[in-house]
Write a protein that holds these residues in place. Sequence first.
Motif, PDB file in Angstrom:
ATOM      1  N   SER A  30     104.725 111.441  40.256  1.00  0.00           N
ATOM      2  CA  SER A  30     103.198 111.725  39.241  1.00  0.00           C
ATOM      3  C   SER A  30     103.048 109.489  39.130  1.00  0.00           C
ATOM      4  O   SER A  30     102.062 109.270  39.508  1.00  0.00           O
ATOM      5  N   THR A  31     104.356 109.557  39.745  1.00  0.00           N
ATOM      6  CA  THR A  31     104.501 107.862  39.251  1.00  0.00           C
ATOM      7  C   THR A  31     104.556 106.623  40.422  1.00  0.00           C
ATOM      8  O   THR A  31     103.344 106.087  41.074  1.00  0.00           O
ATOM      9  N   SER A  32     105.123 107.205  41.773  1.00  0.00           N
ATOM     10  CA  SER A  32     105.253 106.662  42.868  1.00  0.00           C
ATOM     11  C   SER A  32     104.441 107.409  44.033  1.00  0.00           C
ATOM     12  O   SER A  32     104.363 106.689  45.305  1.00  0.00           O
ATOM     13  N   GLY A  33     103.944 108.658  43.903  1.00  0.00           N
ATOM     14  CA  GLY A  33     102.616 109.300  44.448  1.00  0.00           C
ATOM     15  C   GLY A  33     101.421 108.235  45.497  1.00  0.00           C
ATOM     16  O   GLY A  33     100.467 108.964  45.773  1.00  0.00           O
ATOM     17  N   LYS A  34     101.260 107.996  43.727  1.00  0.00           N
ATOM     18  CA  LYS A  34      99.816 108.012  43.705  1.00  0.00           C
ATOM     19  C   LYS A  34      99.465 106.669  45.147  1.00  0.00           C
ATOM     20  O   LYS A  34      98.324 106.845  45.563  1.00  0.00           O
ATOM     21  N   ALA A  35     100.140 105.735  44.984  1.00  0.00           N
ATOM     22  CA  ALA A  35      99.472 104.507  46.429  1.00  0.00           C
ATOM     23  C   ALA A  35     100.216 105.265  47.504  1.00  0.00           C
ATOM     24  O   ALA A  35      99.153 105.341  48.569  1.00  0.00           O
ATOM     25  N   TYR A  36     101.009 105.989  47.744  1.00  0.00           N
ATOM     26  CA  TYR A  36     100.819 107.020  49.043  1.00  0.00           C
ATOM     27  C   TYR A  36      99.847 107.671  49.380  1.00  0.00           C
ATOM     28  O   TYR A  36      98.775 107.952  50.562  1.00  0.00           O
ATOM     29  N   LEU A  37      98.661 108.119  48.273  1.00  0.00           N
ATOM     30  CA  LEU A  37      97.667 109.222  48.241  1.00  0.00           C
ATOM     31  C   LEU A  37      96.487 108.698  48.738  1.00  0.00           C
ATOM     32  O   LEU A  37      96.069 108.529  49.218  1.00  0.00           O
ATOM     33  N   ALA A  38      96.767 106.991  48.262  1.00  0.00           N
ATOM     34  CA  ALA A  38      95.962 106.108  48.341  1.00  0.00           C
ATOM     35  C   ALA A  38      95.541 105.361  50.149  1.00  0.00           C
ATOM     36  O   ALA A  38      94.581 106.178  50.749  1.00  0.00           O
ATOM     37  N   LYS A  39      97.051 105.813  50.230  1.00  0.00           N
ATOM     38  CA  LYS A  39      97.168 105.574  51.553  1.00  0.00           C
ATOM     39  C   LYS A  39      96.631 106.755  52.738  1.00  0.00           C
ATOM     40  O   LYS A  39      95.866 106.224  53.688  1.00  0.00           O
ATOM     41  N   VAL A  40      96.967 107.601  52.247  1.00  0.00           N
ATOM     42  CA  VAL A  40      96.038 108.851  52.928  1.00  0.00           C
ATOM     43  C   VAL A  40      95.036 109.609  53.016  1.00  0.00           C
ATOM     44  O   VAL A  40      94.390 109.508  54.347  1.00  0.00           O
ATOM     45  N   ARG A  41      94.414 109.080  51.482  1.00  0.00           N
ATOM     46  CA  ARG A  41      93.071 108.630  51.887  1.00  0.00           C
ATOM     47  C   ARG A  41      91.831 107.915  52.397  1.00  0.00           C
ATOM     48  O   ARG A  41      91.129 108.432  53.276  1.00  0.00           O
ATOM     49  N   SER A  42      93.082 106.626  52.315  1.00  0.00           N
ATOM     50  CA  SER A  42      91.653 105.538  52.985  1.00  0.00           C
ATOM     51  C   SER A  42      92.091 105.909  54.827  1.00  0.00           C
ATOM     52  O   SER A  42      91.459 105.312  55.413  1.00  0.00           O
ATOM     53  N   HIS A  43      93.456 106.808  55.302  1.00  0.00           N
ATOM     54  CA  HIS A  43      94.246 106.396  57.112  1.00  0.00           C
ATOM     55  C   HIS A  43      92.845 107.147  56.938  1.00  0.00           C
ATOM     56  O   HIS A  43      92.325 107.751  58.401  1.00  0.00           O
ATOM     57  N   SER A  44      92.207 108.558  56.169  1.00  0.00           N
ATOM     58  CA  SER A  44      91.644 109.476  56.792  1.00  0.00           C
ATOM     59  C   SER A  44      89.511 109.130  57.103  1.00  0.00           C
ATOM     60  O   SER A  44      88.873 110.482  57.033  1.00  0.00           O
TER      61      SER A  44
END
Length: 208
Positions: free
Chosen positions: A113-127
Amino acid sequence: MADETIFSVKTASLLSSVESLNGLSADRLTNFCSRILEHMTDADRDAAVFTEQEEKTLAKKLKREDVRHVVDAAMYIFEQFAYHSVAKDAVNDNLFGLGFSDDGAAAVAEAWSTSGKAYLAKVRSHSLGGPLVLTNVTYDSQLKVSDDVAGPVHEPNAILQLHLLETGATKNVAKEKVSIRFNHDQLYDFFKQIDSIQTQIDGIAGGN
């Protein structure tokens, strides 16, 4: 709990890692997962998440020497959360499905919930550039030496390198290369998953 989760295939290695993670205190497990998510966001996927000294400390807390197997399992869980865009209220059900205890699931969910937001943003931008397709697979095998109380342990490893190309690319040049290291048990579990996927694809193809 939901009848189905995103983890349809649960390997022995994954379940064993979950059991080890359940042995950590809630605070330590949250910190462990947050550290991994920060690494997945900012660092090379193949780089070590923890220092050698940190791994030795974790080995005592986890009561197992193969700390990196547990780290890989945690990475896999978070990668699946991102890939499937798991809703916040479905995170715990998926963790319970893997065998996490109530406290363990709550700790992992807090980190996501806290640290996953930045990772999700990275994955989405990469996609955003479109999906990548597999164009080739190469491999190498090696003998890894790890420390043990009784002396050095020689563990055979295989490294698969996946050559990926962006959909619609006109030049036959790999857009990205992903290297994955397996020991014997991990490679065996991996091919069991591939066989399961192939069976599902065959079933879909046969139904058309």
